[in-house]
Design a protein around this motif. Structure first.
Motif, short mmCIF file in Angstrom:
data_model
loop_
_atom_site.label_atom_id
_atom_site.label_comp_id
_atom_site.label_asym_id
_atom_site.label_seq_id
_atom_site.Cartn_x
_atom_site.Cartn_y
_atom_site.Cartn_z
N ARG A 1 -50.32 67.03 -19.51
CA ARG A 1 -49.44 66.65 -18.41
C ARG A 1 -47.95 66.83 -18.76
O ARG A 1 -47.10 66.01 -18.40
CB ARG A 1 -49.71 65.20 -17.99
CG ARG A 1 -51.14 64.94 -17.59
CD ARG A 1 -51.32 63.61 -16.93
NE ARG A 1 -51.06 62.49 -17.83
CZ ARG A 1 -51.18 61.21 -17.48
NH1 ARG A 1 -51.56 60.90 -16.25
NH2 ARG A 1 -50.94 60.24 -18.33
N CYS B 1 -56.96 60.56 -12.85
CA CYS B 1 -57.42 61.77 -13.53
C CYS B 1 -58.53 62.36 -12.67
O CYS B 1 -59.52 61.69 -12.37
CB CYS B 1 -57.94 61.44 -14.93
SG CYS B 1 -58.65 62.85 -15.81
N ASN B 2 -58.36 63.61 -12.29
CA ASN B 2 -59.32 64.24 -11.37
C ASN B 2 -60.61 64.70 -12.06
O ASN B 2 -61.58 65.03 -11.39
CB ASN B 2 -58.67 65.45 -10.70
CG ASN B 2 -57.45 65.06 -9.88
OD1 ASN B 2 -57.47 64.06 -9.17
ND2 ASN B 2 -56.39 65.85 -9.98
N ARG C 1 -48.02 72.11 -12.06
CA ARG C 1 -49.45 72.22 -12.36
C ARG C 1 -49.91 71.00 -13.15
O ARG C 1 -49.23 70.53 -14.06
CB ARG C 1 -49.73 73.49 -13.14
CG ARG C 1 -49.38 74.75 -12.35
CD ARG C 1 -49.96 75.99 -12.98
NE ARG C 1 -49.64 77.16 -12.19
CZ ARG C 1 -50.31 78.29 -12.25
NH1 ARG C 1 -51.34 78.41 -13.07
NH2 ARG C 1 -49.96 79.32 -11.51
N LEU C 2 -51.09 70.51 -12.78
CA LEU C 2 -51.72 69.41 -13.51
C LEU C 2 -52.49 70.02 -14.68
O LEU C 2 -53.62 70.46 -14.53
CB LEU C 2 -52.65 68.61 -12.59
CG LEU C 2 -51.94 67.71 -11.57
CD1 LEU C 2 -52.91 67.28 -10.49
CD2 LEU C 2 -51.34 66.50 -12.26
N GLU D 1 -44.88 58.73 -5.40
CA GLU D 1 -45.66 59.97 -5.25
C GLU D 1 -44.89 61.10 -4.56
O GLU D 1 -45.50 62.07 -4.11
CB GLU D 1 -46.96 59.68 -4.48
CG GLU D 1 -46.76 58.98 -3.16
CD GLU D 1 -48.07 58.59 -2.48
OE1 GLU D 1 -49.12 59.14 -2.84
OE2 GLU D 1 -48.02 57.72 -1.59
N ASN E 1 -51.14 63.40 -7.96
CA ASN E 1 -51.64 64.51 -7.15
C ASN E 1 -50.64 64.87 -6.06
O ASN E 1 -50.37 66.06 -5.80
CB ASN E 1 -53.00 64.17 -6.53
CG ASN E 1 -54.13 64.26 -7.54
OD1 ASN E 1 -54.08 65.05 -8.47
ND2 ASN E 1 -55.16 63.45 -7.35
N ASP E 2 -50.07 63.86 -5.41
CA ASP E 2 -49.08 64.13 -4.38
C ASP E 2 -47.81 64.72 -4.98
O ASP E 2 -47.18 65.61 -4.39
CB ASP E 2 -48.77 62.86 -3.60
CG ASP E 2 -49.81 62.57 -2.55
OD1 ASP E 2 -49.67 63.06 -1.42
OD2 ASP E 2 -50.78 61.85 -2.84
N ALA F 1 -47.67 66.57 -7.63
CA ALA F 1 -47.98 67.96 -7.95
C ALA F 1 -47.90 68.84 -6.70
O ALA F 1 -47.36 69.95 -6.72
CB ALA F 1 -49.37 68.05 -8.57
N LYS F 2 -48.42 68.32 -5.59
CA LYS F 2 -48.37 69.08 -4.34
C LYS F 2 -46.93 69.31 -3.89
O LYS F 2 -46.56 70.43 -3.50
CB LYS F 2 -49.14 68.32 -3.26
CG LYS F 2 -49.18 69.05 -1.92
CD LYS F 2 -49.73 68.16 -0.82
CE LYS F 2 -48.71 67.11 -0.39
NZ LYS F 2 -49.11 66.34 0.79
N ASP G 1 -55.80 57.85 2.37
CA ASP G 1 -56.26 59.22 2.11
C ASP G 1 -57.77 59.41 2.23
O ASP G 1 -58.23 60.47 2.65
CB ASP G 1 -55.81 59.66 0.71
CG ASP G 1 -54.32 59.97 0.66
OD1 ASP G 1 -53.71 60.08 1.74
OD2 ASP G 1 -53.78 60.07 -0.45
#
Length: 300
Positions: A170, A196-197, A165-166, A126, A156-157, A159-160, A37
């Motif tokens: 959680r 964690c973003n 929603r993050l 993911e 993240n993947d 969630a996409k 990525d």
């Protein structure tokens, strides 16, 4: 009891040679050297060459080194996987694993590449398909040919793909996290929490670490070096916990307690299962101490 500390697993962009070199002084338990990525298409070949050369040269002593290749079916997978096998990292991380078939295919490729026996396989969890088939995926660990050693959550993947929603806490992710963890433990695998973003929100990051630890995760995957120290602290047993574990083991080691399933210690009943838990706590503390001692620190 042999344990690999995996409290902190830092993703490192394979195309950033400066960051890769700087990683020599970072105190992460695991370095995930990313060819997927974080690397632009035009930079993938150079990143592959750089990462694999450094892995082959054992550039990061005292840390587990894991190469994340591009996903099976991608334009770069074949060359990535072949080069990673030749470089001999501690593990190769396979993105978007969705079935047992994917891991059995990897097992065939490992044999064909004559990969060193020490090279293990880690699987990214993911996608919705991975969550639906998580027990099937984890069960591959029963076949030594797959070399499956660890699962890594890719939230993240997820969630996409799910449109979840993050959010703090959680809530939407908890069923997936718990299901993956149960599957991992059922087949003797380690499992790492997702990233964690919130790079600049220390409180949010530490809260996620504590949540992951309390759920039972072995550590957390990270996206920035500032996250290493908090993750290492949260996922390590604290001194009081280690002292209590040693006390339990010492008590069961006394001749008068030989063969007993339950004993009294400091005013409470302690069972043999608590001794087994104590063995892991002590082994983890000792493994962390040994890794820290063997790892060059910044400025050394």
């Amino acid at each position: 009891m042999s344990i690999h500390p995996r409290r902190s697993a830092l993703y490192m962009p394979g195309a950033n040679s400066r960051a890769l070199d700087k990683a020599r002084g970072l105190d992460a338990d695991v370095l995930i050297l990313d060819l997927e990525d974080s690397v632009a298409p035009k930079a993938k070949e150079d990143a592959r060459h750089s990462v694999c050369a450094m892995v082959a040269g054992r550039a990061w002593p005292g840390r587990e080194t894991v190469i994340r290749v591009n996903g099976p079916g991608s334009h770069w997978f074949e060359a990535d996987f072949e080069a990673a096998c030749a470089a001999g990292p501690d593990a190769i991380l396979i993105p978007k694993v969705e079935s047992a078939c994917a891991l059995f295919d990897i097992a065939i490729r490992l044999r064909e590449a004559d990969a060193s026996p020490h090279v293990r396989i880690w699987a990214m969890i993911e996608t919705p398909g991975a969550i639906l088939r998580i027990a099937e995926i984890a069960a591959c660990a029963d076949d030594p040919a797959t070399r499956l050693d660890c699962l890594v959550m890719g939230l993240n993947d997820l969630a996409k793909e799910t449109r979840a929603r993050l959010t703090p806490g959680r809530e939407s992710m908890l069923p997936w996290l718990q299901g993956a963890l149960i599957a991992a433990r059922a087949y003797g695998l380690d499992i790492l929490d997702g990233v964690c973003n919130a790079i600049n929100d220390t409180q949010a990051f530490e809260a996620e670490c504590r949540q992951g630890r309390d759920l039972g995760f072995d550590g957390k995957s990270l996206i920035h070096p500032t996250q290493i120290a908090p993750a290492n602290a949260v996922f390590a047993p604290d001194p009081q916990e280690v002292a209590q574990a040693r006390a339990i083991l010492d008590a069961f080691a006394q001749p008068e307690n030989a063969g007993k399933g339950v004993i009294a210690l400091d005013g409470r009943m302690v069972e043999r299962l608590h001794a087994q838990m104590a063995e892991r706590v002590v082994a983890l503390a000792e493994a962390i101490a040994a890794r820290t001692k063997s790892t060059p620190q910044s400025g050394s």
